[in-house]
Design a protein around this motif. Structure first.
Motif, PDB file in Angstrom:
ATOM      1  N   ASP B 150       0.869  -1.165   0.000  1.00  0.00           N
ATOM      2  CA  ASP B 150       0.000   0.000   0.000  1.00  0.00           C
ATOM      3  C   ASP B 150       0.913   1.224   0.000  1.00  0.00           C
ATOM      4  O   ASP B 150       1.589   1.515   0.983  1.00  0.00           O
ATOM      5  N   HIS B 153       0.769   3.824   2.645  1.00  0.00           N
ATOM      6  CA  HIS B 153       1.290   3.387   3.940  1.00  0.00           C
ATOM      7  C   HIS B 153       2.812   3.235   3.906  1.00  0.00           C
ATOM      8  O   HIS B 153       3.507   3.595   4.845  1.00  0.00           O
ATOM      9  N   SER B 154       3.347   2.681   2.814  1.00  0.00           N
ATOM     10  CA  SER B 154       4.770   2.323   2.768  1.00  0.00           C
ATOM     11  C   SER B 154       5.570   3.077   1.718  1.00  0.00           C
ATOM     12  O   SER B 154       6.762   2.840   1.585  1.00  0.00           O
TER      13      SER B 154
END
Ligand SMILES: Cc1ncc(C[n+]2csc(CCOP(=O)(O)OP(=O)(O)O)c2C)c(N)n1
Ligand code: SF4
Ligand code: SF4
Lengths: 352, 248, 85
Positions: B150, B153-154
């Protein structure tokens, strides 16, 4: 050779060159900066290489690479930097790579302070790296002694195939004292036939490694390393006795603190109180044998450190319950003065 | 008659521990072939990294040093500074080089260290069982991003060649692949150039090789080649990012 | 019989049965037919029609385990037909 007046850090740096250092890798940190600064100037003139690394992690791994290929490599740092190097220390010990690491200790934990400290005793003797390993650690108390220990360090490292620590502190590093550099005794050293230098088509490839996946083989390797550590412990442990004859109190202190404690002992003597000092010159191996030869007059032991009490563990192990072992220390970068130690001793001995 | 292909003298007789079809085996062989052809087997010091390739020192017929995770460029620096006339290289995975060892790889380039880095990008942590790497593609399912990477997110995957090419001390940076015979032949040429530039004292070179991890990807070895071609190459375009001429 | 162009040999026990050679072969003679199992328990490919081998070396280029040896009997440096990826 006449004596010259030098800062502790600079004397260590010059002694490194005289001891045969070929490569220095390091990262700036106070209070050890005079070491890299001196070597940046002087090591190339002596045919060596100075390189500033991007971090202590890189520096210790450059030492690892240089030592793996037969170089006589060193680094120097101070407490938080040494903490970062612990991964490399474990690798150096595991791969048995000769190398020299100077720790000019400062106050911690964390970033702490740039003022002197001895709170790295655990780091120097227990290590923060993983696995069963030991590192020969020298603890000088004077600029002269530091120079002599450093001059011998590279030969010892080669002789045993081991990393060697020189444990200084911010006070010893910054103070100026007269120092001389006698010729270092010649030692027959083993050939580095194990080094990774390119096989030249004439032998099997050499591999420097620490991965041993087979538990049986790793245990064998560990036992072989332990055998080496036992050999080092039996041969290299060193200490100095100061006024211990007929002492009712024996103090234990190393490095800068030992010098202050000697002053306290002299002050006590003027008042007729007999105290003496055992000064470890090696932290590992700890000179436990010194505590087997305590004078019969000795009633109690007091360990003094610039820490909240670390070496005192080893003193207790060495005394093994035969006598009470007390502790006095200052931390946070505060250097104890002789008078406060004297006052503490009087309370301890009930002489107030 | 001529022998078109035989096992390189740069390889030892040890069979590798790589999973079937893992292209680490191809890349490692190319290094062996190039060193053999350049007559460097006896004058080379290799630095193995932590990852599936850690045991390369058992397979390459050269002196080698195992390095702690991410530190191979620092270890290689130490070796090269002791032996400026020897050939020194690192062989690193993407977890090793692009995650834990980013500082070391940036600074080995920054110093223009005269070494060669073979960077094996398989978009995953192979050895530890298929976790997310900085190079894992958006949406790619890995054990530590079970729903797929994701990017909110990352972050987006790191493009190492593009990044290293920006550094003045890097003189040759190329991204190649080994997903078919033509790509393999080309990858070998790139690896050869990397070593030749080192011998000529030009500076730091990095050859990024897109590689498969059939086990970590959960695909057959053959399907992995297709997956590499269809998914990795669009995000990680092949090509030369820096030449010694540009570095001047 | 047509002139032999090339010859490929497998070190059967080195093979891990990955199949990368099978898709690299331009004349499709490296085939998995489940006829053999090697000492490691892998199934090496069978060379079905050895006479068809062009000696291009593609299979060997792709073999991660250096299990293949290829010889060429023609003098042409590189057979363009074999360079199709
Ligand atoms: C300091 C440290 N942290 C973590 C590990 C565990 N570890 C071993 S290999 C690896 C990842 C390797 O992945 P990569 O570099 O992508 O190589 P690959 O296995 O995919 O070829 C990790 C995290 C380790 N050995 N040392
Ligand atoms: S885990 Fe992946 S990278 Fe490691 S050997 Fe297997 S296929 Fe190759
Ligand atoms: S590429 Fe090599 S290991 Fe894979 S099936 Fe073919 S011969 Fe066997």
């Amino acid at each position: 050779m006449p004596k010259s007046l030098m800062k502790g850090n600079e004397a260590l740096a010059l002694a490194a060159i005289k001891g045969g250092c070929s490569h220095f890798f390091g990262y700036p940190i106070t209070p050890q900066n005079e070491i890299p600064e001196f070597l940046a100037r002087e090591l190339p003139k002596a045919g060596g290489v100075f390189l500033q690394a991007e971090s202590e992690l890189a520096a210790i791994n450059m030492v690892y690479g240089a030592a793996a290929t037969g170089g006589r490599a060193m680094t120097s740092s101070s407490s938080p930097g040494i903490a970062l190097m612990q991964e490399g220390m474990s690798s150096l010990a595991a791969a048995e790579l000769p190398s020299v690491i100077v720790n000019v200790q400062r106050g911690g934990p964390g970033i702490g302070t740039i003022q002197p400290s001895q709170a790295d005793y655990y780091q120097m003797t227990r290590g923060g790296g993983n696995g069963d390993y030991r590192i020969l650690s020298f603890a000088p108390a004077t600029v002269q002694e530091g120079a002599e220990m450093m001059m011998a360090a590279f030969d010892l490292a080669d002789f045993y195939r081991t990393p060697v620590f020189i444990v200084s502190d911010g006070m010893l590093g910054q103070m100026m004292e007269p120092v001389e550099f006698p010729e270092r005794p010649l030692r027959t050293l083993p050939e580095k036939s194990w080094a990774a230098v390119g096989h030249g088509g004439s032998r099997k490839p050499n591999t420097i490694k620490t991965l041993v996946l087979d538990p049986g083989l790793l245990e064998q390797k560990n036992l072989r390393l332990q055998e080496k550590f036992t050999r080092i412990a039996a041969t290299e442990s060193r200490f100095e006795n100061y006024r211990t004859d007929e002492a009712e109190l024996v103090l234990c202190a190393y490095g800068s603190t030992a010098r202050i404690v000697k002053n306290s002992i002299d002050l006590l003597a003027e008042e007729g109180i007999k105290a003496g000092l055992i000064r470890p010159q090696t932290l590992w191996p700890f000179p436990s044998s010194a505590f087997q030869q305590l004078p019969p007059t000795c009633r109690t032991i007091l360990t003094v450190e610039m820490s909240c009490g670390q070496m005192v563990d080893d003193v207790r192990l060495a005394v093994n319950g035969r006598l009470p072992v007390a502790f006095y220390g200052r931390s946070g970068g505060i250097i104890p003065v002789p008078e406060e130690i004297v006052a503490h001793i009087k309370v301890l001995l009930g002489r107030v | 008659m001529s022998v078109i292909f035989a096992k390189s003298k740069g390889l030892t007789d040890q069979e590798t521990h790589y999973c079937p079809g893992c292209t680490h085996g191809i890349i490692q062989r190319l290094v062996a072939e190039v060193l053999e052809e350049l007559g460097l087997l006896g004058d080379t010091i290799g630095c193995a990294a932590v990852g599936c390739s850690i045991l390369t020192y058992n397979y390459l017929n050269i002196d080698m040093i195992e390095s702690a995770h991410g530190r191979a460029p620092a270890v290689a620096t130490g070796a090269k500074r002791v032996h400026p006339n020897k050939t020194v290289f690192t062989y690193q995975g993407d977890g090793d080089l692009a995650s834990i060892g980013t500082a070391e790889i940036v600074h080995v380039a920054h110093r223009g260290e005269k070494i060669t880095t073979i960077f094996v990008n398989n978009a995953i942590y192979g050895m530890t069982g298929g976790q997310m790497a900085p190079t894992t593609l958006p949406g790619q399912k890995v054990t530590t991003a079970p729903g797929g990477r994701d990017v909110a997110h990352s972050g987006m995957p790191l493009k190492v060649s593009e990044m290293i090419a920006q550094i003045p001390g890097a003189v040759y940076v190329e991204r190649v692949s080994v997903h078919n015979p033509r790509a393999v032949r080309h990858a070998k040429k790139a690896i050869r150039k990397g070593f030749e530039y080192q011998m000529a004292g030009k500076g730091f070179s990095l050859i990024e090789v897109l590689s498969t991890c059939p086990t970590g990807w959960g695909l057959s070895p053959v399907d992995s080649l297709t997956w590499l071609q269809e998914n990795m190459i669009p995000y990680y375009p092949l090509g030369v990012f820096k030449t010694p001429e540009e570095a001047k | 019989m047509a002139e032999l162009k090339g010859r490929v040999r497998i070190a059967t026990n080195v093979c891990k049965g990955c199949g990368l050679c099978t898709v690299a072969c331009p004349v499709d003679i490296m085939v998995f037919n489940g006829n053999s199992v090697n000492l490691k328990g892998y199934q090496p490919p069978t060379i079905t029609e050895p006479a068809k081998c062009t000696g291009c070396g593609n299979c060997a280029q792709m073999c991660p385990d250096s299990a293949l040896t290829v010889e060429r009997f023609t003098s042409k440096k590189e057979d363009p037909a074999c360079l199709k990826a």
